[in-house]
Enzyme design. Structure first.
Site, PDB file in Angstrom:
ATOM      1  CD  GLU A  11      -2.754   1.444   2.531  1.00  0.00           C
ATOM      2  OE1 GLU A  11      -3.366   2.494   2.615  1.00  0.00           O
ATOM      3  OE2 GLU A  11      -2.635   0.356   3.273  1.00  0.00           O
ATOM      4  CE  LYS A  31      -4.074 -17.912  13.622  1.00  0.00           C
ATOM      5  NZ  LYS A  31      -3.504 -19.068  12.853  1.00  0.00           N
ATOM      6  CG  ASP A  61      -0.741 -16.367  12.122  1.00  0.00           C
ATOM      7  OD1 ASP A  61      -1.117 -16.207  11.236  1.00  0.00           O
ATOM      8  OD2 ASP A  61      -1.084 -17.634  12.764  1.00  0.00           O
ATOM      9  CG  HIS A 104      -3.981   7.509  -0.373  1.00  0.00           C
ATOM     10  ND1 HIS A 104      -3.748   6.145  -0.275  1.00  0.00           N
ATOM     11  CD2 HIS A 104      -4.267   7.818   0.981  1.00  0.00           C
ATOM     12  CE1 HIS A 104      -3.789   5.632   0.872  1.00  0.00           C
ATOM     13  NE2 HIS A 104      -4.035   6.680   1.571  1.00  0.00           N
TER      14      HIS A 104
END
Length: 585
Positions: free
Chosen positions: A264, A396, A472, A570
């Site tokens: 990004e 998670k 993770d 951006h």
């Protein structure tokens, strides 16, 4: 002579993908291919039977001779006095050894000979040879594809296979075996003894079976031995993610260059600006509230009364001490901290929480929980263990239990940003930032029914640092739980900003942390591996760095929003400057 080689002709490696597909559709080619697969099956079947026969014979006669010689030693019979069955057994043993060495030993020698060279000069010569044979470069392919019309004109047509790279006869045989299903793809590493070769063969077999090209997915330049049996199964390549550096982040009096792996645009630049604002204002401070990984098994009884009895048994302080001893036997680092119980009918959920040293600790706490369950089974034989994890952990998944009780490392990080820094570096003012934070991060998130999402983009920074340091990535879900607070201080001139993150789950040993790239990023932060002097301090420091980076990212993005700079930044960092309308025409 091999039946397969007698009845089929090899396809030239330089055959273009389109010509190969046309040839594949030809009836004569189809018949030949079918016949080849059938002959492959017939040729492989006796080989398995022969191998099994000689293996059985080897172990059987060896067992027979050992027992006969043991009896002779016990009875003081000379070993050179042999009977006819013993002579036959020794002959069979010799024959089986000769066969097994000839079959498997020769295959091992050939695999060593056919291993690819890692010499740089040899690779350059091979690359020059391939370039001479196939002068069409990838840039030329892109230019050709650019001539097509449509929104994807600049893309490579991956539905057409590129010219195949020349393969050795041994590799070609293995690929055919994988494609036909005779050799499972997952067993290549164990059968070949070469992880790089296994990845290349699996990749080529996948391209042939799928009819799709993996051009652009690199396979060279990666240590596949390092992931065998622990990080990734059946690899066919690796994905490249750029790593940027934000900082220096001045945290608790020390400076850190924070690695961030992301695709990004503007993310690293924005976090870097937040680090500059924090640094110029004197740095940030972090506090560790809790450090404990959780696992919550689910057990079931025949009645709710029995489930409640076990709950009371576990919550008894005397029994907890006993369970702690049982739990702590699983590891020299695991130390049970608490067990929180919840009852749903006749089902009992037990949320174990323990310290795990410098490891993230999921496997460690699971082993300890299993020890406790086995111990409880003796006093509660009617207990039915449904699962080692009952989602009361919770791993998670966004969950209120993690938001309230914490999981992993619970960190608070704060800083006071001076008024002149807010104006010159962040291009806004304290009043606007505080108002935006209240209406966006607090009120807006409440209106959305957010769970732990009272922030601007904490998950952006958490994910980038996690990928760079081998954590993770899926645990970004609960690790990104964060509430960002902004308040004016010092008579409204300066800004007090803080992030509270109750469930940052990180480790500096195990999993992907030991891979070369991720280990290098951990080394950059000074937290690689386990801390021998103070176990757990490396993982706790990494968690505080994550929180400090989130603080910088929150500060910069909120300032961009308050100043109306988000879209403009951006467009500058995250978008191409090419005129898409002209490209489409």
């Amino acid at each position: 002579m091999d039946v397969r080689r007698r009845n089929t002709k090899p396809i030239p490696s330089s055959l273009a993908a389109g010509e190969h597909l046309k040839l594949h559709n030809h009836p004569h080619y189809h018949n030949n291919t079918t016949h080849t697969k059938n002959s492959d099956t017939l040729a492989v079947l006796p080989l398995y039977l022969t191998n099994g026969l000689f293996f059985t014979m080897f172990f059987s006669v060896a067992y027979f001779l050992l027992h006969r010689w043991r009896d002779k030693i016990r009875n003081s019979t000379p070993l050179h006095v042999v009977t006819l069955p013993e002579i036959a057994a020794m002959a069979a043993l010799f024959a089986s050894v000769v066969y097994l060495l000839g079959f498997f030993g020769m295959d091992f020698v050939l695999s060593l000979i056919s291993r690819p060279s890692w010499d740089v000069e040899e690779e350059e010569k091979e690359a020059q040879k391939i370039k001479t044979q196939h002068p069409t470069s990838i840039d030329q392919i892109i230019l050709k594809e650019d001539s097509r019309s449509g929104p994807c004109a600049a893309a490579i047509n991956c539905s057409v296979l590129p010219p195949a790279t020349p393969l050795s006869e041994d590799d070609e045989e293995v690929i055919k075996s994988v494609v036909s299903g005779a050799t499972p793809s997952y067993s290549l590493e164990s059968k070949l003894g070469d992880c790089m070769r296994a990845a290349k063969i699996r990749r080529e077999a996948l391209q042939r079976t799928s009819g799709r090209s993996l051009e652009g997915l690199p396979v060279e330049g990666f240590d596949y031995e390092s992931i065998l049996g622990q990080c990734c199964e059946m690899p066919v390549g690796y994905v490249q993610i750029p790593v940027g550096i934000a900082g220096p982040l001045l945290l608790d009096g020390k400076e850190y260059a924070v690695p961030m792996a992301t695709t990004e645009g503007c993310l690293v630049a924005s976090t870097n600006r937040g680090c500059k604002a924090i640094y110029t204002s004197g740095g940030a401070t972090s506090m560790l509230l809790r450090d404990g990984m959780t696992r919550a098994p689910i057990v079931r009884f025949s009645t709710a009364k029995r489930a409640v009895q076990l709950k009371f048994f576990i919550e008894d302080p005397l029994n907890f001490d006993t369970l702690s001893v049982v739990f702590n036997r699983s590891s020299r680092f695991a130390r049970l901290q608490s067990i929180q119980c919840a009852v749903a009918g006749k089902n009992l959920y037990m949320r174990f929480c323990c310290s795990t040293g410098d490891a993230m600790g999921m496997n460690m706490v699971s082993k300890g929980v299993q020890n406790v369950l086995d111990f409880l089974q003796e006093d509660f034989p009617d207990m039915d263990v449904i699962g080692i994890s009952g989602n009361f952990c919770s791993d998670k998944k966004p969950a209120a239990v993690n938001w309230i009780e914490g999981r992993g490392k619970s960190i608070i990080c704060e800083a006071i940003i001076k008024e002149e820094v807010v104006k010159k570096v962040l291009k806004t003012n304290v009043a606007d930032l505080c108002e935006l934070n209240m209406l966006k991060n607090l009120t807006g998130s409440a209106m959305a029914g957010a769970l732990g999402g009272f922030n601007a983009h904490a998950s952006n920074i958490v994910s980038a640092v996690y990928i760079a340091t081998g954590q993770d990535p899926a645990q970004n879900v609960e690790s990104s739980h964060c509430i960002t607070m902004m308040e004016p201080v010092n008579d409204g001139k300066d800004l007090h900003v803080s992030v509270s993150m109750p469930s940052i789950e990180v480790g500096t040993v195990g999993g992907g942390t030991q891979l070369a790239s991720q280990s290098a990023c951990l080394n950059l932060l000074g937290v690689r591996g386990a801390n021998k002097d103070s176990p757990g301090s490396n993982s706790r420091l990494l968690a505080t760095i994550v929180a400090g980076s989130v603080l910088a990212g929150e500060l910069s993005l909120m300032s961009a929003l308050a100043a109306g700079q988000l879209v403009r930044s951006h467009m500058k960092y995250n978008r191409s400057s090419k005129d898409v309308s002209k490209m489409a025409n």
